[in-house]
Design an enzyme around this catalytic site. Structure first.
Site, PDB file in Angstrom:
ATOM      1  CG  HIS A 128       5.141  -1.643   1.695  1.00 26.19           C
ATOM      2  ND1 HIS A 128       6.200  -2.004   2.505  1.00 26.19           N
ATOM      3  CD2 HIS A 128       5.422  -2.153   0.472  1.00 26.19           C
ATOM      4  CE1 HIS A 128       7.084  -2.692   1.795  1.00 26.19           C
ATOM      5  NE2 HIS A 128       6.626  -2.802   0.558  1.00 26.19           N
ATOM      6  CG  ASN A 201      11.382  -3.880   0.864  1.00 23.27           C
ATOM      7  OD1 ASN A 201      10.568  -3.013   1.186  1.00 23.27           O
ATOM      8  ND2 ASN A 201      11.151  -4.731  -0.115  1.00 23.27           N
ATOM      9  CG  HIS A 392       7.261   7.592  -7.720  1.00 20.81           C
ATOM     10  ND1 HIS A 392       8.128   6.837  -8.464  1.00 20.81           N
ATOM     11  CD2 HIS A 392       6.210   7.862  -8.552  1.00 20.81           C
ATOM     12  CE1 HIS A 392       7.646   6.667  -9.680  1.00 20.81           C
ATOM     13  NE2 HIS A 392       6.480   7.272  -9.754  1.00 20.81           N
TER      14      HIS A 392
END
EC number: 1.11.1.6
Length: 753
Positions: A128, A201, A392
């Site tokens: 990413h 995603n 996170h």
């Protein structure tokens, strides 16, 4: 000061022409007309130079943006200084012993400037790395306190700041936006109870089931180690070798090979949380949840030839589109959706809710849309906000909790570890973009790049010398301390997968069968292209064998394109069972259920000198009424003159703003002979036709039908009329709402563009 041409006050000349003027550091060099400053209101894409978010949208504020004001640094009307605040008198030359002598080591200004430059870059993300971000807000539609005590979901009047980052997975930070890849969709909620990061995603599943295999998968998909090729692509031997040997990858590979792997824009892309999480209410009752983001602009993709060409013509296409859409006031909007499963229904399905390679079909568990997110301001500085943002999945707040998904459990460790490596230490939470908007106090101390100055003399607990502050907060229904869900856990220590994770082919088959015929063709083309880049024949053959276990029609089509003949055993493979008896789920298709509108789309208008002014005005009026942006294009920059003498400024040339970057093309009536023999204009229309885009031709512009070899009157997707009247534009806008002219697919193989 800028020098202005006396005859044309808008023509600017360079203020510097020779070495005697090579000291610009004390002069004003901006145009006197102020044209270097952005307008602080929405402007169409490309109409003005882009600008930092705080300059373009100064009135767009929320609690997080307000907190960032304290660290924003403008430079206008300030003296140039060193990092230590010493004013600089000469920023053009190093300190030397004589004008041609050696540079002196004592030049602290030079040393500081070069040293800082040498250390400007930080390690890019392992995956990413290529991404773009925006600020915005989230607001729930109603209180969800019956299923979660999370404060930001408890009140329909509560607005929570967010920061969202979209990304590709495989390529480096300098790779192209439009490669075939999974896209990251990470959202940071700055809630009053702390930060919640929804790190997802644009697919609802992942390639692997256990985090233990993540390094292997990433090594396989990344550029091959001996020559660092390819960049931003999965079309190579090591990736497909891994896929052919690990059938758990197949479901997400199907998504990547579909149109989902080449989204039209971030505004038209769904997002998913991937894992099953828990929502916890004030009574301690848990509900399983899968998170969804549903784009209100609708779902749309590129076509493969278009995506490939954009990697060269505009490698920043998605980044540019996101930025310009926000500057134009076409704010990306998404609805947050929940798929809710009561704990007592955990084993209701023939797949495991903890398996991150399996989705929950919406036909079985509908998505409940619970709130809306709006992205309404661009960052001020790409590095400070986008690159330093640390997402996170372990950042959660009371009312949310994890499950035993083995991929999720590994991510909870990995993300902290990688942020420490990438951002220089454990204090990455103190970087402004990562700071919560609520107060935070604890006994974590020191470390690299510590920003806060802790005044508490006790750096431990319990303590009496500071009266035991900061203290724990008991769990509670509102503003309580975080309490993990009290799940009963028992078992022997083993290294094994649950048998419930062991079926790999039913979900890919459901995805395949849920696609429209043209989407299935695109999946076949995707596999065929990627595998044609694989050098080792046995890897291609193994992948085709895996596809035969999903669907024979799919395997046969790919095998034919690769020159592979299926064996009798492969031709007689028994199809996998349906997913919970479900044969299709239209939500898995981008286009089975029409959605979205044309607001924010872009139309190219190919002008000619002496274009009919009345037609052009009617076109522009109709587009503006629907929120569609028009780009006036010509063979050269400058201006053209309409038939009534109106002077029209040109936004770009035919080559400079290719058809790849627009959603439809209009050629108004006028002096068509002016551009009829222009190769770029003819190619523009041919390429737009090949990419299934609506084309509108008014009056004598219909002569261009010969360019794209259209003889029939009334072909779908070609709007033609004597003039650009209301019905002409209505037909075009209706076609645009469908995104592409899918009925044209059988004809495009003959188009050489």
């Amino acid at each position: 000061m800028s020098q202005h041409n006396e005859k044309n006050p808008h023509q600017h000349q360079s203020p510097l022409h020779d070495s005697s003027e090579a000291k610009p550091g004390m002069d004003s060099l901006a145009p006197e007309d102020g044209s270097h400053r952005p307008a602080a209101e929405p402007t169409p894409p490309g109409a003005q130079p882009t600008a930092p978010g705080s300059l373009k949208a100064p009135d767009t504020r929320n609690e997080k943006l307000n907190s960032l004001e304290d660290v924003r640094k403008g430079s206008e009307n300030y003296a140039l200084t060193t990092n230590q605040g010493v004013r600089i008198a000469d920023d053009q030359n190093s300190l030397r012993a004589g004008s041609r002598g050696p540079t002196l080591l004592e030049d602290f200004i030079l040393r500081e400037k070069i040293t800082h430059f040498d250390h400007e870059r930080i390690p890019e993300r392992i995956v990413h790395a290529r991404g773009s971000a925006a600020h915005g807000y989230f607001q729930p539609y109603k209180s969800l306190s019956d299923i979660t005590k999370a404060d930001f979901l408890s009140d329909p009047n509560k607005i929570t700041p967010v920061f969202v980052r979209f990304s590709t997975v495989q390529g480096g930070a300098g790779s192209a936006d439009t490669v075939r890849d999974i896209r990251g969709f990470a959202t940071k909620f700055y809630t009053e109870e702390g930060i919640f990061d929804l790190v997802g995603n644009n697919t609802p599943i992942f390639f692997i089931q256990d985090a233990h295999k993540f390094p292997d998968f990433v090594h396989a998909v990344k550029p091959e180690p001996h020559w660092a090729i390819p960049q931003g692509q999965s079309a190579h031997d090591t990736f497909w070798d891994y896929v052919s040997l690990q059938p758990e990858t197949l479901h997400n590979v199907m998504w990547a090979m579909s149109d989902r792997g080449i989204p039209r824009s971030y505004r038209t892309m769904e997002g998913f949380g991937i894992h099953t999480f828990r929502l916890i209410n004030a009574e301690g009752k848990a509900t399983f949840v899968r998170f969804h983001w549903k784009p209100l602009a609708g779902k749309a993709s590129l076509v493969w030839d278009e995506a490939q060409k954009l990697t060269g013509r505009d490698p920043d296409f998605h980044r540019r589109e996101l930025w310009e859409a926000i500057e134009a006031g076409d704010f990306p909007e998404y609805e947050l959706g929940f798929q809710l499963i009561p704990e007592e229904d955990e084993f209701k399905f023939d797949f495991d809710l903890l398996d991150p390679t399996k989705l929950i079909p919406e036909e079985l568990v509908p998505v409940q849309r619970v709130g809306k997110m709006v992205l309404n301001r661009n960052p001020d500085n790409f590095f400070a906000e986008n690159e330093q943002a640390a997402f996170h999945p372990g950042h959660i707040v009371p009312g949310l909790d994890f499950t035993n998904d083995p991929l999720l459990q590994g991510r909870l460790f990995s993300y902290t570890d990688t942020q420490i490596s990438r951002l220089g230490g454990p204090n990455f939470h103190e970087i402004p973009i990562n700071r919560p908007t609520c107060p935070y106090h604890n006994f974590q101390r020191d470390g690299m790049h510590r920003m806060g100055i802790d005044t508490n003399p006790a750096n431990y607990e319990p303590n009496s010398i500071n009266d035991n502050w900061p203290r724990e907060t008991p769990p509670g229904p509102k503003r309580g301390g975080f309490e993990s869900y009290q799940e009963r856990v028992e078992g022997n220590k083993v290294r094994e997968r649950s048998p419930s994770f062991g079926e790999y082919y039913s979900h890919p088959r459901l995805f395949w069968l849920s696609q429209t015929p043209f989407e299935q063709r695109h999946i076949v083309d995707g596999f065929s292209f990627e595998l044609s880049k694989v050098v080792r024949p046995y890897i291609r053959e193994r992948v085709v064998d895996q596809l035969a276990h999903i669907d024979l029609t799919l395997a046969q089509a790919v095998a034919k394109n690769l020159g592979i003949e299926l064996t009798d055993d492969q031709l007689n493979i028994t199809p996998p069972p349906d997913v919970n008896g479900l044969k299709k789920d239209p939500s898995l298709s981008l286009y089975a259920i029409p959605d979205g509108d044309v607001k924010g789309r872009v139309v190219a208008i190919l002008l000619n000198d002496e274009v009919r002014s009345a037609d052009l005005l009617a076109i522009l009026k109709a587009l503006k009424a629907k929120g569609v942006h028009a780009k006036l294009l010509y063979s050269r920059m400058g201006e053209v003159t309409a038939d009534d003498g109106t002077v029209l400024p040109i936004a770009a040339t035919f080559a400079g703003a290719p058809s790849l970057t627009v959603d439809a093309v209009i050629v108004p009536c006028g002096n068509i002979a002016d551009i009829a023999d222009n190769g770029d204009a003819n190619y523009y229309l041919m390429e737009a036709y090949k990419h299934l885009k609506p084309i509108a031709l008014a009056g004598d512009a219909r002569k261009f039908k010969a360019t794209i070899k259209i003889a029939d009157q009334g072909e779908e997707g070609i709007v033609e009329a004597d003039s650009a009247d209301g019905s002409f534009m209505d037909e075009l806008l209706t076609l645009m709402a469908a995104h592409r002219v899918w009925s044209r697919i059988p004809k495009i193989d003959k188009i050489p563009a």
